[in-house]
Design a protein around this motif. Sequence first.
Motif, PDB file in Angstrom:
ATOM      1  N   TRP A   1       2.143   6.361 -11.693  1.00  0.00           N
ATOM      2  CA  TRP A   1       1.824   4.978 -11.300  1.00  0.00           C
ATOM      3  C   TRP A   1       0.446   4.877 -10.669  1.00  0.00           C
ATOM      4  O   TRP A   1      -0.257   3.875 -10.818  1.00  0.00           O
ATOM      5  CB  TRP A   1       2.886   4.419 -10.346  1.00  0.00           C
ATOM      6  CG  TRP A   1       4.161   4.073 -11.056  1.00  0.00           C
ATOM      7  CD1 TRP A   1       5.391   4.601 -10.839  1.00  0.00           C
ATOM      8  CD2 TRP A   1       4.324   3.109 -12.114  1.00  0.00           C
ATOM      9  NE1 TRP A   1       6.311   4.046 -11.686  1.00  0.00           N
ATOM     10  CE2 TRP A   1       5.691   3.127 -12.477  1.00  0.00           C
ATOM     11  CE3 TRP A   1       3.462   2.244 -12.784  1.00  0.00           C
ATOM     12  CZ2 TRP A   1       6.211   2.312 -13.492  1.00  0.00           C
ATOM     13  CZ3 TRP A   1       3.964   1.437 -13.786  1.00  0.00           C
ATOM     14  CH2 TRP A   1       5.323   1.481 -14.121  1.00  0.00           C
TER      15      TRP A   1
ATOM     16  N   LYS B   1       9.861   5.017  -6.188  1.00  0.00           N
ATOM     17  CA  LYS B   1      10.348   4.508  -4.898  1.00  0.00           C
ATOM     18  C   LYS B   1      11.055   5.618  -4.108  1.00  0.00           C
ATOM     19  O   LYS B   1      11.109   5.574  -2.889  1.00  0.00           O
ATOM     20  CB  LYS B   1      11.275   3.309  -5.122  1.00  0.00           C
ATOM     21  CG  LYS B   1      10.472   2.018  -5.351  1.00  0.00           C
ATOM     22  CD  LYS B   1      11.290   0.872  -5.925  1.00  0.00           C
ATOM     23  CE  LYS B   1      10.337  -0.155  -6.534  1.00  0.00           C
ATOM     24  NZ  LYS B   1      11.001  -1.089  -7.446  1.00  0.00           N
ATOM     25  N   GLU B   2      11.594   6.619  -4.832  1.00  0.00           N
ATOM     26  CA  GLU B   2      12.235   7.774  -4.165  1.00  0.00           C
ATOM     27  C   GLU B   2      11.226   8.895  -3.894  1.00  0.00           C
ATOM     28  O   GLU B   2      11.608  10.026  -3.604  1.00  0.00           O
ATOM     29  CB  GLU B   2      13.361   8.306  -5.064  1.00  0.00           C
ATOM     30  CG  GLU B   2      14.537   7.349  -5.198  1.00  0.00           C
ATOM     31  CD  GLU B   2      15.444   7.711  -6.378  1.00  0.00           C
ATOM     32  OE1 GLU B   2      15.172   8.731  -7.062  1.00  0.00           O
ATOM     33  OE2 GLU B   2      16.403   6.956  -6.619  1.00  0.00           O
ATOM     34  N   ASN B   3       9.933   8.534  -4.020  1.00  0.00           N
ATOM     35  CA  ASN B   3       8.850   9.498  -3.755  1.00  0.00           C
ATOM     36  C   ASN B   3       8.790  10.694  -4.702  1.00  0.00           C
ATOM     37  O   ASN B   3       8.244  11.743  -4.331  1.00  0.00           O
ATOM     38  CB  ASN B   3       8.903   9.992  -2.301  1.00  0.00           C
ATOM     39  CG  ASN B   3       8.345   8.948  -1.374  1.00  0.00           C
ATOM     40  OD1 ASN B   3       7.340   8.316  -1.683  1.00  0.00           O
ATOM     41  ND2 ASN B   3       9.003   8.736  -0.252  1.00  0.00           N
TER      42      ASN B   3
ATOM     43  N   SER C   1       9.948   3.520 -12.166  1.00  0.00           N
ATOM     44  CA  SER C   1       9.754   2.743 -10.939  1.00  0.00           C
ATOM     45  C   SER C   1      10.692   3.254  -9.855  1.00  0.00           C
ATOM     46  O   SER C   1      10.295   3.443  -8.699  1.00  0.00           O
ATOM     47  CB  SER C   1      10.061   1.265 -11.183  1.00  0.00           C
ATOM     48  OG  SER C   1       9.190   0.741 -12.139  1.00  0.00           O
ATOM     49  N   ARG C   2      11.956   3.480 -10.250  1.00  0.00           N
ATOM     50  CA  ARG C   2      12.950   3.938  -9.284  1.00  0.00           C
ATOM     51  C   ARG C   2      12.549   5.299  -8.703  1.00  0.00           C
ATOM     52  O   ARG C   2      12.545   5.499  -7.487  1.00  0.00           O
ATOM     53  CB  ARG C   2      14.326   4.027  -9.972  1.00  0.00           C
ATOM     54  CG  ARG C   2      15.486   4.288  -9.011  1.00  0.00           C
ATOM     55  CD  ARG C   2      16.835   4.351  -9.723  1.00  0.00           C
ATOM     56  NE  ARG C   2      16.890   5.279 -10.841  1.00  0.00           N
ATOM     57  CZ  ARG C   2      16.923   6.619 -10.734  1.00  0.00           C
ATOM     58  NH1 ARG C   2      16.896   7.186  -9.563  1.00  0.00           N
ATOM     59  NH2 ARG C   2      16.973   7.376 -11.825  1.00  0.00           N
TER      60      ARG C   2
ATOM     61  N   LEU D   1       5.018   9.149  -8.897  1.00  0.00           N
ATOM     62  CA  LEU D   1       3.943   8.589  -8.062  1.00  0.00           C
ATOM     63  C   LEU D   1       2.580   8.843  -8.698  1.00  0.00           C
ATOM     64  O   LEU D   1       1.720   7.952  -8.748  1.00  0.00           O
ATOM     65  CB  LEU D   1       3.974   9.209  -6.658  1.00  0.00           C
ATOM     66  CG  LEU D   1       5.092   8.704  -5.744  1.00  0.00           C
ATOM     67  CD1 LEU D   1       5.098   9.494  -4.430  1.00  0.00           C
ATOM     68  CD2 LEU D   1       4.945   7.209  -5.461  1.00  0.00           C
TER      69      LEU D   1
ATOM     70  N   ALA E   1       7.096  -2.406 -11.310  1.00  0.00           N
ATOM     71  CA  ALA E   1       6.952  -1.239 -10.440  1.00  0.00           C
ATOM     72  C   ALA E   1       6.723  -1.652  -8.992  1.00  0.00           C
ATOM     73  O   ALA E   1       6.968  -0.879  -8.067  1.00  0.00           O
ATOM     74  CB  ALA E   1       5.813  -0.348 -10.924  1.00  0.00           C
ATOM     75  N   GLY E   2       6.216  -2.878  -8.789  1.00  0.00           N
ATOM     76  CA  GLY E   2       6.110  -3.431  -7.437  1.00  0.00           C
ATOM     77  C   GLY E   2       5.007  -2.808  -6.600  1.00  0.00           C
ATOM     78  O   GLY E   2       3.930  -2.484  -7.113  1.00  0.00           O
ATOM     79  N   ARG E   3       5.292  -2.633  -5.305  1.00  0.00           N
ATOM     80  CA  ARG E   3       4.264  -2.224  -4.338  1.00  0.00           C
ATOM     81  C   ARG E   3       3.555  -0.930  -4.707  1.00  0.00           C
ATOM     82  O   ARG E   3       2.361  -0.774  -4.463  1.00  0.00           O
ATOM     83  CB  ARG E   3       4.890  -2.071  -2.951  1.00  0.00           C
ATOM     84  CG  ARG E   3       5.059  -3.410  -2.242  1.00  0.00           C
ATOM     85  CD  ARG E   3       5.317  -3.195  -0.770  1.00  0.00           C
ATOM     86  NE  ARG E   3       4.251  -2.416  -0.148  1.00  0.00           N
ATOM     87  CZ  ARG E   3       4.252  -2.066   1.135  1.00  0.00           C
ATOM     88  NH1 ARG E   3       5.254  -2.414   1.903  1.00  0.00           N
ATOM     89  NH2 ARG E   3       3.249  -1.369   1.639  1.00  0.00           N
ATOM     90  N   ILE E   4       4.316   0.013  -5.284  1.00  0.00           N
ATOM     91  CA  ILE E   4       3.732   1.299  -5.701  1.00  0.00           C
ATOM     92  C   ILE E   4       2.523   1.066  -6.603  1.00  0.00           C
ATOM     93  O   ILE E   4       1.511   1.738  -6.519  1.00  0.00           O
ATOM     94  CB  ILE E   4       4.794   2.129  -6.441  1.00  0.00           C
ATOM     95  CG1 ILE E   4       5.827   2.604  -5.446  1.00  0.00           C
ATOM     96  CG2 ILE E   4       4.188   3.271  -7.224  1.00  0.00           C
ATOM     97  CD1 ILE E   4       7.198   2.757  -6.050  1.00  0.00           C
TER      98      ILE E   4
END
Lengths: 316, 316
Positions: free
Chosen positions: A235, A225-227, A221-222, A232, A267-270
């Motif tokens: 997910w 978020k760091e692209n 997840s982290r 990516l 993982a949230g928004r991703i």
Amino acid sequence: MDKRKQPAGKMKKYIIAVDLGGTNLKIGLLNLQFKIKKKKILDTQNLGNKKNLILAIINSVKDLISKNRLKKENILGIGVGLPGPIDNQKGIVHFLPNIAGWREVRLGSILNRKLRMKVFLDNDVNLMALAENKLGAAKKYKNVVCLTLGTGVGGGIIINNSLYRGSDNASGEIGHIPLNEVGPACSCGGEACLERYVGNSIIMEEAKRLFKRDISLKELSRLAKENNRKALYLWDKVAWHLAIALAGVANLLNPDCVVIGGGVAGAGRILFDNVRKYIFERAMKIQSRRVKVVKADLGNNAGLIGAAILVKESIS
Amino acid sequence: MDKRKQPAGKMKKYIIAVDLGGTNLKIGLLNLQFKIKKKKILDTQNLGNKKNLILAIINSVKDLISKNRLKKENILGIGVGLPGPIDNQKGIVHFLPNIAGWREVRLGSILNRKLRMKVFLDNDVNLMALAENKLGAAKKYKNVVCLTLGTGVGGGIIINNSLYRGSDNASGEIGHIPLNEVGPACSCGGEACLERYVGNSIIMEEAKRLFKRDISLKELSRLAKENNRKALYLWDKVAWHLAIALAGVANLLNPDCVVIGGGVAGAGRILFDNVRKYIFERAMKIQSRRVKVVKADLGNNAGLIGAAILVKESIS
């Protein structure tokens, strides 16, 4: 007159909730507004076999009552959530896929005999669905599908603000909707089930293949978020698989809302943005415009809160 | 005193049912036990455009009342089934995929204004599900999924003996459950939907490819009964596709029963035995042991009977 003594008619009532999971056994004392007043967490593995687990439940319930200076008369009932198929009417645990030794256990009558209180059992994801619908992410909605993403992928269905149990209390197995006609074998006996694409261990295997090392869901997840492109990509694939299953569920049930909980939901928004995008692409117009996809709100407490709601709804 | 005059309280009541399909417009007079007393069948295509179809409904209803020496007071209400998405609450026809010119038509209020009777609309497969649950193949069961196999593949869901409509009266789209993550484009905007594998035209294309000539569904059924290998292969494939979708539905909804109707269901045992076999192989144990797969019972009358049930249930 002893001030602690209240007239019987005004006796303050509580509910005891038990949430047995593969990792933790949680026991809580809740008021009738489903607020958790006390909570105790034990280690399921440490407790060992079925007999000891049941004993731990019984002792914890007795403890909770005596330490809080309550009497049995203060307790409306006991609600128990368990991770497997349950006969809710007869209080029988059919089996627990992730806790060994449980097969056709009449837990309802065992607890009732030992504790002399009303006992209600249900599947943990059913209880999560109840909790999220009553107090959580889906409280505005009446037709709701709940999904938990973990080692297993479970589900619960709310129809017109009531838990829909199916004909054997076995409804809601979203994790076992086939995503393809042919695909990897699933532990349920089927093939190509959603769980075989988005279960924790599957995601982590795929991650290991991509990153060439062991990697946790949290790190994935982290990284996303760091692209990080690999994260990516991973997910995005999870979102795609989920969305195909949920497009089918949306077309079939036309729900107001899908609530997603469990570790992977972290993982949230991703994850969520892509799930929404792919459902919109894949499901029918009316259904995809209607359905909200939201993250579960009550986290680890959903099981206890749902168990308490079960007791209150079963008694009133 | 005129013997034909009855006191108002004892006036015999009837329901008028209308079933608008792509081929036929049926209008029926039913008693409150849902027995069809009179039935009239018109040709939808001959009637032409939307205006003429609505006029034909109005005139047929008036005719039915006057020819049977009834008064408006004898009619409890009018139920109308239509082949497309309907706003059942507001009496609006969103659109009809197989009948041109219908878009956001306020049919409920149009008929009410012209006929001065209570009017209720619903999707035709929802009405079939109501009828099969109340009087047909699923009358013993409380959780039921109905499926119609035709050019389109439609569905209706009964939960606890009530029609489940979803949040927009758009539930039950079994024909648009994805069978694969990637596959042929579907008219709904999705991909690899069940309808793209078992819709009439798809079966007939496949048959033409196998037999190198045009061949009807009826002939395909006859050939299979004579053990023609190509026909058996084809029906086996249809059963397989159906069973994958129904395994997902069984795991999700844990219904008592799946009712299959429509032209393709005419193949009979050749189809049903294999559907049962593949569901049993593919769905989870509890769910697959529970679910009965049965043929629809009420045939072409299901729409009229369901429309009458809709009226009675909406009024009482």
